[in-house]
Scaffold this motif. Sequence first.
Motif, PDB file in Angstrom:
ATOM      1  N   SER A   1     -88.168  -8.540  69.488  1.00 50.61           N
ATOM      2  CA  SER A   1     -87.250  -9.734  70.528  1.00 50.61           C
ATOM      3  C   SER A   1     -85.752  -8.960  70.413  1.00 50.61           C
ATOM      4  O   SER A   1     -85.169  -8.838  71.307  1.00 50.61           O
ATOM      5  CB  SER A   1     -87.538 -10.875  70.084  1.00 50.61           C
ATOM      6  OG  SER A   1     -88.759 -11.885  69.964  1.00 50.61           O
ATOM      7  N   GLU A   2     -85.238  -8.992  69.532  1.00 50.60           N
ATOM      8  CA  GLU A   2     -84.174  -8.638  69.585  1.00 50.60           C
ATOM      9  C   GLU A   2     -83.625  -7.245  70.118  1.00 50.60           C
ATOM     10  O   GLU A   2     -82.373  -7.285  70.978  1.00 50.60           O
ATOM     11  CB  GLU A   2     -83.563  -8.977  67.850  1.00 50.60           C
ATOM     12  CG  GLU A   2     -83.699 -10.369  67.139  1.00 50.60           C
ATOM     13  CD  GLU A   2     -82.407 -10.946  68.231  1.00 50.60           C
ATOM     14  OE1 GLU A   2     -83.086 -12.252  67.839  1.00 50.60           O
ATOM     15  OE2 GLU A   2     -82.112 -11.385  69.061  1.00 50.60           O
TER      16      GLU A   2
ATOM     17  N   ILE B   1     -84.503  -7.503  73.864  1.00 49.21           N
ATOM     18  CA  ILE B   1     -83.137  -8.684  74.435  1.00 49.21           C
ATOM     19  C   ILE B   1     -81.847  -7.289  74.693  1.00 49.21           C
ATOM     20  O   ILE B   1     -81.253  -7.613  75.568  1.00 49.21           O
ATOM     21  CB  ILE B   1     -83.108  -9.623  73.785  1.00 49.21           C
ATOM     22  CG1 ILE B   1     -83.981 -10.842  73.815  1.00 49.21           C
ATOM     23  CG2 ILE B   1     -82.001 -10.630  74.274  1.00 49.21           C
ATOM     24  CD1 ILE B   1     -83.512 -11.613  73.083  1.00 49.21           C
TER      25      ILE B   1
ATOM     26  N   GLY C   1     -86.152 -16.317  75.518  1.00 50.51           N
ATOM     27  CA  GLY C   1     -85.592 -15.843  74.041  1.00 50.51           C
ATOM     28  C   GLY C   1     -84.625 -17.030  73.766  1.00 50.51           C
ATOM     29  O   GLY C   1     -85.246 -17.733  72.818  1.00 50.51           O
TER      30      GLY C   1
ATOM     31  N   SER D   1     -88.277 -21.632  67.548  1.00 49.20           N
ATOM     32  CA  SER D   1     -88.337 -21.704  65.746  1.00 49.20           C
ATOM     33  C   SER D   1     -87.587 -22.761  65.103  1.00 49.20           C
ATOM     34  O   SER D   1     -86.657 -22.164  63.675  1.00 49.20           O
ATOM     35  CB  SER D   1     -87.871 -20.615  65.541  1.00 49.20           C
ATOM     36  OG  SER D   1     -86.454 -20.223  65.776  1.00 49.20           O
TER      37      SER D   1
END
Length: 202
Positions: free
Chosen positions: A12-13, A16, A138, A145
């Motif tokens: 994801s990071e 992104i 995101g 989380s």
Amino acid sequence: MELHGMLHTILSELHIGMLVLATGMIILWLIAARSRREEIRTLAIIADRTAYVAAIAGLAALVLAALAGLYTTWEWEAVQSTVLTRNKIMISALSMAFWGMLVYVRARQGEHVWQRPAITGLYLALTLGGFATIVLAGSLGGVASLKGTILDPFFDALKLNRYVMLVLPQPINYSLIVVTLVVTVWSFWVARSGKGDRGKAR
Ligand code: HEM
């Protein structure tokens, strides 16, 4: 669980980062392309090409991150039945569509994507849609989380409950379907009539 969730976090990071880079480079093109100074115009050309490569790599990483989100985070029952993750799945799919169409338009039009107002408008709209959906997916990840998100004040201001399914009222759904059909038919007509070929120098 920690190791599992981590693959999703890393991917994801990664996407992104790459898709924010693509967005930033497209904005840089808008600022620099009309400069009188040649070195600034050259920078705009580099920014346009960087955006294209970052969008392709970012899209690939987005697909991998979504797969990791589906299969390496929570138990499958939880992922596909929790409103928050179902929202993320829907927004991720929308984001893939925006970035996928952006890459397709840039591949078809080449650097002439900037010389035809209708195509440039479409390219910028896809960039905006792609960026907004990445930020939203995101931020919902931070909510999922339990780490929160910098968009919390924004969600609060809009009284947006993150835990409710993002469903649009039916009338809006039907209007969106009609608009999409009209735009699709118009796009084919423009493509077939050659009306979009003005300034074509591919
Ligand atoms: C099919 C799509 C997706 C699913 C099913 C999914 C699912 C999840 C789940 C279950 C969590 C919570 C993991 C935990 O408890 O730590 C999570 C966290 C997260 N997700 Fe996704 N996700 C998806 C797509 C995305 C996308 C497209 C992005 C980025 C734009 C994203 C970014 C994040 C982030 C940043 C976190 C927090 C990671 C952390 O700090 O621990 N996810 N996701």
